[in-house]
Write an enzyme that holds these catalytic residues in place. Sequence first.
Site, PDB file in Angstrom:
ATOM      1  N   SER A 178      87.260  19.579 -12.232  1.00 22.62           N
ATOM      2  CA  SER A 178      88.624  19.345 -11.425  1.00 22.62           C
ATOM      3  C   SER A 178      89.947  19.751 -12.093  1.00 22.62           C
ATOM      4  O   SER A 178      90.902  20.328 -11.482  1.00 22.62           O
ATOM      5  CB  SER A 178      88.612  17.881 -10.914  1.00 22.62           C
ATOM      6  OG  SER A 178      87.589  17.511 -10.050  1.00 22.62           O
ATOM      7  N   LYS A 187     104.202   6.599 -37.061  1.00 19.63           N
ATOM      8  CA  LYS A 187     103.238   7.178 -36.332  1.00 19.63           C
ATOM      9  C   LYS A 187     101.984   5.923 -36.465  1.00 19.63           C
ATOM     10  O   LYS A 187     101.920   5.391 -37.398  1.00 19.63           O
ATOM     11  CB  LYS A 187     102.288   8.143 -37.078  1.00 19.63           C
ATOM     12  CG  LYS A 187     101.025   8.744 -36.823  1.00 19.63           C
ATOM     13  CD  LYS A 187     100.410   9.715 -37.643  1.00 19.63           C
ATOM     14  CE  LYS A 187      99.136   9.863 -37.073  1.00 19.63           C
ATOM     15  NZ  LYS A 187      98.104  10.838 -37.958  1.00 19.63           N
ATOM     16  N   GLN A 221      91.714  17.738  -0.898  1.00 19.40           N
ATOM     17  CA  GLN A 221      92.087  16.781  -1.517  1.00 19.40           C
ATOM     18  C   GLN A 221      93.736  17.518  -2.250  1.00 19.40           C
ATOM     19  O   GLN A 221      94.531  16.835  -2.385  1.00 19.40           O
ATOM     20  CB  GLN A 221      91.311  16.692  -2.921  1.00 19.40           C
ATOM     21  CG  GLN A 221      90.192  15.668  -2.689  1.00 19.40           C
ATOM     22  CD  GLN A 221      89.739  14.994  -3.799  1.00 19.40           C
ATOM     23  OE1 GLN A 221      90.339  14.682  -4.588  1.00 19.40           O
ATOM     24  NE2 GLN A 221      88.374  15.186  -3.665  1.00 19.40           N
ATOM     25  N   THR A 244      84.811   9.770  -8.583  1.00 17.60           N
ATOM     26  CA  THR A 244      83.411  10.277  -8.484  1.00 17.60           C
ATOM     27  C   THR A 244      82.703   9.189  -8.959  1.00 17.60           C
ATOM     28  O   THR A 244      82.872   8.265  -9.079  1.00 17.60           O
ATOM     29  CB  THR A 244      83.191  11.540  -9.431  1.00 17.60           C
ATOM     30  OG1 THR A 244      81.819  12.120  -9.411  1.00 17.60           O
ATOM     31  CG2 THR A 244      83.657  11.390 -11.001  1.00 17.60           C
ATOM     32  N   LYS A 253      83.139   5.327  -6.033  1.00 21.63           N
ATOM     33  CA  LYS A 253      83.679   5.650  -4.759  1.00 21.63           C
ATOM     34  C   LYS A 253      83.559   4.393  -3.847  1.00 21.63           C
ATOM     35  O   LYS A 253      84.637   4.404  -2.780  1.00 21.63           O
ATOM     36  CB  LYS A 253      82.698   6.993  -4.171  1.00 21.63           C
ATOM     37  CG  LYS A 253      82.944   8.118  -5.055  1.00 21.63           C
ATOM     38  CD  LYS A 253      81.874   9.182  -4.060  1.00 21.63           C
ATOM     39  CE  LYS A 253      82.311  10.616  -5.123  1.00 21.63           C
ATOM     40  NZ  LYS A 253      81.575  11.635  -4.400  1.00 21.63           N
ATOM     41  N   HIS A 260      96.406   3.303 -38.699  1.00 23.31           N
ATOM     42  CA  HIS A 260      95.264   3.787 -37.906  1.00 23.31           C
ATOM     43  C   HIS A 260      94.312   2.538 -37.619  1.00 23.31           C
ATOM     44  O   HIS A 260      93.890   1.988 -38.557  1.00 23.31           O
ATOM     45  CB  HIS A 260      94.425   4.942 -38.640  1.00 23.31           C
ATOM     46  CG  HIS A 260      95.216   5.977 -38.965  1.00 23.31           C
ATOM     47  ND1 HIS A 260      95.998   6.246 -39.897  1.00 23.31           N
ATOM     48  CD2 HIS A 260      95.273   7.376 -38.065  1.00 23.31           C
ATOM     49  CE1 HIS A 260      96.709   7.414 -39.767  1.00 23.31           C
ATOM     50  NE2 HIS A 260      96.148   8.063 -38.560  1.00 23.31           N
ATOM     51  N   ALA A 314      72.032   6.408  -2.247  1.00 22.13           N
ATOM     52  CA  ALA A 314      72.771   5.654  -1.242  1.00 22.13           C
ATOM     53  C   ALA A 314      73.988   5.261  -1.683  1.00 22.13           C
ATOM     54  O   ALA A 314      74.681   4.236  -1.216  1.00 22.13           O
ATOM     55  CB  ALA A 314      72.085   4.529  -0.891  1.00 22.13           C
ATOM     56  N   ASP A 319      84.185  14.591   0.837  1.00 24.29           N
ATOM     57  CA  ASP A 319      83.035  14.809   0.418  1.00 24.29           C
ATOM     58  C   ASP A 319      82.204  15.415   1.437  1.00 24.29           C
ATOM     59  O   ASP A 319      81.418  16.464   1.384  1.00 24.29           O
ATOM     60  CB  ASP A 319      82.328  13.779  -0.289  1.00 24.29           C
ATOM     61  CG  ASP A 319      82.576  13.398  -1.621  1.00 24.29           C
ATOM     62  OD1 ASP A 319      82.939  14.449  -2.317  1.00 24.29           O
ATOM     63  OD2 ASP A 319      82.453  12.246  -2.194  1.00 24.29           O
ATOM     64  N   ALA A 321      78.457   9.090  -2.476  1.00 23.09           N
ATOM     65  CA  ALA A 321      78.213  10.528  -1.902  1.00 23.09           C
ATOM     66  C   ALA A 321      77.063  10.761  -0.712  1.00 23.09           C
ATOM     67  O   ALA A 321      76.964  11.409   0.229  1.00 23.09           O
ATOM     68  CB  ALA A 321      77.781  11.567  -3.014  1.00 23.09           C
TER      69      ALA A 321
END
Length: 534
Positions: A272, A170, A513, A315, A319, A143, A392, A356, A395
């Site tokens: 989603s 592992k 989409q 998102t 974008k 690990h 701005a 969108d 979206a």
Amino acid sequence: MEIAVESGVRPMEMGVGMGKNQTLICAPIMADTVDQMVELMHKAKFKGADIVEVRLDHLKSLDHRPDIEVLIRQCPLPTLFTYRPTWEGGEYNGDEESRFEALQLAMELGADHIDIELKAAHEFMNFTRGNKPEKCKIIVSSHNYEYTPSVEDLGNLVARIQAAGADIVKFATTALDITDVARVFQITVHSQFVDRQVPIIAMVMGERGLMSRILCPKFGGYLTFGTLEEGKVSAPGQPTIDELISLYNFRSIDTDTKVFGIIGKPVSHSKSPKLYNRAFKEDGINGVFVHLLVDDVNKFFDTYSSPDFSGFSCTIPHKEAALARCDEVDPVAKSIGAVNCLIRRLDGKLFGCNTDYVGAISSIEIGLQGSQNGATHTGSPLAGKLFVVIGAGGAGKALAYGAKEKGARVVIANRSYDRARDLAELVGGKALTLAELSNFQPETGMILANTTSIGMQPNIEETPISKEALRNYELVFDAIYTPKITRLLREAQEAGSKIVTGVEMFIGQAYEQYERFTGLPAPKQLFRDIMADY
């Protein structure tokens, strides 16, 4: 399959002669007493686990033989016994001989697997003199709670684990970036489908490593860990059994499964995967939709460049950066300056579009009309309205563009006045700073649309505008849908405004989409049914 593109790494190719899903779901069992552990074992079976990991280091006390006999005899599933010391991230802080005795007893009494750390493997093998029942498989584990090593170092680690006498390899690393997962996928694929080596369990811990746990069947992992309850994890980033089976359709994932996902930061709040994975299952699509916590868009797309990584929702805050990365962009998205949907074509090139503005504008029109028809025969109800957009970013650009197309007069309010001005110039509108918004009251009957993350979980008491100023707006829209009713919307309702939630936009933008992802008609009623509880 090509996954990683980095110095010294040869891209992987997959897809011929691979097996179907044989990856196990393992439930970590952590409790203070043996009786509590037995109860949790039965709960794990009920939830759909294939095997349980018995974490002996979590017991408050352990009477070796009688307790281990009970744990094995009363367990309804195959067992994996782990007695993790503090120096490897566990709870045990005693002497090694006592720890080794417990693990040896587990082997002798019928455990199906035991886990021993690479650092202690040589000493443990000497302690047992190499004697173990044929039924029991020894997992040798390592690990790394700090980072994910290079492909070369991971390959060397696997070789050392094998040389230590492992029946099953592992290793778990920590994701500092989502692209770290690609290196682990490479090692897993190479071990299973090229060298045909011993079975391998390979995980990347943390939220950025989540897809390593979900996509195990695609890349040949022996098992993945699923917790009984959210938050009660044995390592960072583990999903629940319910999420693996019901949300991600884990049992249906195989080497041919196409990967889709939502790119964002933050991203864990996104619903989603609930929409798309359910629809994939009902439409018979061999695909899985996952959360993708991405810090650097360019680095992400450079790394996951295979057609098997087939489509992405996008998102906040990526974008605009995602648009710049596309090889081809839909004309509307190019005008907006942002994409929220990307499709990977068979030649590896990215096509970007923006759904969108359709989802948001249509939901606002419906809200104004008070019907399911939106615009009337005389045109959009937005025509001539003063439409104030907060934000701005990607979206915000989509909403401003959509409002302008419907004949509204557009105002942009943003923390940075320069960004507000730049967007306002593009749509022939007016610019304000966010600080000026509460005093902006030129007329009544305006439309307000928040496209920022102000008010999103966990900061649900934040709002971008004073309650008093909301009296001037006929309708207030918030793109946020977690929570569904934000403080902004709650106060807008109290001020007498109509409201439209981000859920309506979310569902509307998802229709196109899904059709882009699959080539099939969007299951509109299914999407609405799924989101009815949010």
